[in-house]
Design a protein around this motif. Structure first.
Motif, PDB file in Angstrom:
ATOM      1  N   SER A 103       0.825  -1.207   0.000  1.00  0.00           N
ATOM      2  CA  SER A 103       0.000   0.000   0.000  1.00  0.00           C
ATOM      3  C   SER A 103       0.864   1.264   0.000  1.00  0.00           C
ATOM      4  N   LEU A 104       1.962   1.240   0.731  1.00  0.00           N
ATOM      5  CA  LEU A 104       2.870   2.397   0.755  1.00  0.00           C
ATOM      6  C   LEU A 104       3.478   2.646  -0.629  1.00  0.00           C
ATOM      7  N   TYR A 105       3.874   1.585  -1.310  1.00  0.00           N
ATOM      8  CA  TYR A 105       4.405   1.743  -2.671  1.00  0.00           C
ATOM      9  C   TYR A 105       3.353   2.351  -3.596  1.00  0.00           C
ATOM     10  N   ARG A 106       2.141   1.839  -3.503  1.00  0.00           N
ATOM     11  CA  ARG A 106       1.071   2.366  -4.367  1.00  0.00           C
ATOM     12  C   ARG A 106       0.819   3.838  -4.080  1.00  0.00           C
ATOM     13  N   THR A 107       0.767   4.195  -2.811  1.00  0.00           N
ATOM     14  CA  THR A 107       0.508   5.585  -2.428  1.00  0.00           C
ATOM     15  C   THR A 107       1.680   6.492  -2.799  1.00  0.00           C
ATOM     16  N   GLY A 108       2.886   6.034  -2.540  1.00  0.00           N
ATOM     17  CA  GLY A 108       4.058   6.866  -2.763  1.00  0.00           C
ATOM     18  C   GLY A 108       4.463   7.021  -4.213  1.00  0.00           C
ATOM     19  N   LEU A 109       4.169   6.008  -5.042  1.00  0.00           N
ATOM     20  CA  LEU A 109       4.672   6.026  -6.416  1.00  0.00           C
ATOM     21  C   LEU A 109       3.597   6.041  -7.497  1.00  0.00           C
ATOM     22  N   GLN A 110       2.326   6.062  -7.137  1.00  0.00           N
ATOM     23  CA  GLN A 110       1.256   5.932  -8.140  1.00  0.00           C
ATOM     24  C   GLN A 110       1.325   6.976  -9.243  1.00  0.00           C
ATOM     25  N   SER A 111       1.812   8.181  -8.975  1.00  0.00           N
ATOM     26  CA  SER A 111       1.890   9.206 -10.024  1.00  0.00           C
ATOM     27  C   SER A 111       3.285   9.311 -10.648  1.00  0.00           C
ATOM     28  N   ASN A 112       4.175   8.385 -10.295  1.00  0.00           N
ATOM     29  CA  ASN A 112       5.520   8.372 -10.877  1.00  0.00           C
ATOM     30  C   ASN A 112       5.466   7.737 -12.258  1.00  0.00           C
ATOM     31  N   ARG A 113       6.067   8.390 -13.246  1.00  0.00           N
ATOM     32  CA  ARG A 113       5.999   7.918 -14.631  1.00  0.00           C
ATOM     33  C   ARG A 113       6.747   6.603 -14.876  1.00  0.00           C
ATOM     34  N   LEU A 114       7.613   6.190 -13.959  1.00  0.00           N
ATOM     35  CA  LEU A 114       8.375   4.949 -14.146  1.00  0.00           C
ATOM     36  C   LEU A 114       7.757   3.761 -13.401  1.00  0.00           C
ATOM     37  N   TYR A 115       6.775   4.013 -12.566  1.00  0.00           N
ATOM     38  CA  TYR A 115       6.180   2.969 -11.720  1.00  0.00           C
ATOM     39  C   TYR A 115       5.036   2.263 -12.432  1.00  0.00           C
ATOM     40  N   GLN A 116       4.962   0.933 -12.239  1.00  0.00           N
ATOM     41  CA  GLN A 116       3.882   0.141 -12.836  1.00  0.00           C
ATOM     42  C   GLN A 116       2.893  -0.339 -11.755  1.00  0.00           C
ATOM     43  N   PHE A 117       3.361  -1.195 -10.832  1.00  0.00           N
ATOM     44  CA  PHE A 117       2.490  -1.700  -9.763  1.00  0.00           C
ATOM     45  C   PHE A 117       3.359  -2.371  -8.694  1.00  0.00           C
ATOM     46  N   THR A 118       2.725  -2.792  -7.596  1.00  0.00           N
ATOM     47  CA  THR A 118       3.417  -3.526  -6.531  1.00  0.00           C
ATOM     48  C   THR A 118       2.539  -4.683  -6.095  1.00  0.00           C
ATOM     49  N   ALA A 119       3.182  -5.812  -5.802  1.00  0.00           N
ATOM     50  CA  ALA A 119       2.471  -6.989  -5.308  1.00  0.00           C
ATOM     51  C   ALA A 119       3.325  -7.685  -4.256  1.00  0.00           C
ATOM     52  N   ALA A 120       2.667  -8.430  -3.393  1.00  0.00           N
ATOM     53  CA  ALA A 120       3.367  -9.256  -2.403  1.00  0.00           C
ATOM     54  C   ALA A 120       3.223 -10.705  -2.825  1.00  0.00           C
ATOM     55  N   LYS A 121       4.238 -11.478  -2.535  1.00  0.00           N
ATOM     56  CA  LYS A 121       4.218 -12.891  -2.896  1.00  0.00           C
ATOM     57  C   LYS A 121       4.965 -13.659  -1.812  1.00  0.00           C
ATOM     58  N   THR A 122       4.458 -14.846  -1.487  1.00  0.00           N
ATOM     59  CA  THR A 122       5.133 -15.713  -0.534  1.00  0.00           C
ATOM     60  C   THR A 122       5.858 -16.808  -1.300  1.00  0.00           C
ATOM     61  N   VAL A 123       7.141 -16.928  -1.038  1.00  0.00           N
ATOM     62  CA  VAL A 123       7.979 -17.934  -1.697  1.00  0.00           C
ATOM     63  C   VAL A 123       8.645 -18.765  -0.604  1.00  0.00           C
ATOM     64  N   PHE A 124       8.390 -20.068  -0.614  1.00  0.00           N
ATOM     65  CA  PHE A 124       8.946 -20.994   0.379  1.00  0.00           C
ATOM     66  C   PHE A 124       8.720 -20.505   1.807  1.00  0.00           C
ATOM     67  N   GLY A 125       7.534 -19.973   2.071  1.00  0.00           N
ATOM     68  CA  GLY A 125       7.164 -19.550   3.418  1.00  0.00           C
ATOM     69  C   GLY A 125       7.616 -18.155   3.815  1.00  0.00           C
ATOM     70  N   SER A 126       8.339 -17.455   2.943  1.00  0.00           N
ATOM     71  CA  SER A 126       8.791 -16.094   3.249  1.00  0.00           C
ATOM     72  C   SER A 126       8.066 -15.095   2.353  1.00  0.00           C
ATOM     73  N   ALA A 127       7.654 -13.989   2.949  1.00  0.00           N
ATOM     74  CA  ALA A 127       6.932 -12.952   2.199  1.00  0.00           C
ATOM     75  C   ALA A 127       7.923 -11.981   1.571  1.00  0.00           C
TER      76      ALA A 127
END
Length: 180
Positions: A101-125
């Motif tokens: 959410s912080l990435y979306r709020t902080g960078l949403q109007s930045n021309r180089l930013y696309q999106f942010t997602a969280a993912k769990t890999v082998f039990g680590s976020a």
């Protein structure tokens, strides 16, 4: 009387100047953000003030940006402001969902930013901010480039100016797929 011909001066951009340019050409690619000049404080100490429009955006950026960047005995302090008020980072611990959410709020109007997602890999976020497939380029006295430019992909420039982990959550800076 003839004057001696001036020989060209050879010089390399110091790391503090390169880092300031990385800030300008990454975080500064946003109409709601203005990266101020590199201001000397004491010997080897500098400060860059980032003016932001909007308190929520400013709090997000204050939390995401590295507070201090060190190059040997050189330290650059980053200060985020809204008007005359200095904004402090949010206190932790922060969940991966909050960091997204912080990435979306902080960078949403930045021309180089696309999106942010969280993912769990082998039990680590992990949090994955994804940036457009763009090259960030600026003059930097870089002897390895024919035109003396600094060249890097946007995700790696953001990796240099933003925290690589927030609390115990690693940040994996990524580049968007190029559609064919």
């Amino acid at each position: 009387m003839k004057t001696a011909a001036k020989s060209p001066q050879v010089g390399l951009s110091p790391p503090e100047a390169t880092f300031h340019s990385e800030l300008r050409y990454s975080i500064g690619c946003d109409p709601l953000v203005r990266v101020g000049p590199l201001a000397p404080l004491n010997k080897g100490e500098y400060e860059v003030t980032i003016q932001v429009r909007g308190i929520r955006k400013a709090k997000a950026l204050a939390t995401l940006l590295v507070p201090v960047k060190a190059f040997g005995n050189i330290r650059i302090h980053i200060r985020v402001r809204v008007g005359s008020a200095t904004i402090k980072p949010l206190p932790g611990p922060l969940s991966p969902r909050t960091i997204v959410s912080l990435y979306r709020t902080g960078l949403q109007s930045n021309r180089l930013y696309q999106f942010t997602a969280a993912k769990t890999v082998f039990g680590s976020a992990f949090v994955y901010p994804v940036f457009k497939a763009r090259v960030v380029q600026f003059f930097n006295d870089d002897l390895s480039d024919f035109y003396s430019n600094y060249n890097n992909i946007a995700a790696f420039v953001f990796r240099s100016v933003l925290r690589n982990a927030i609390g115990r959550t690693p940040i994996q800076f990524s580049t968007a797929l190029i559609k064919k």
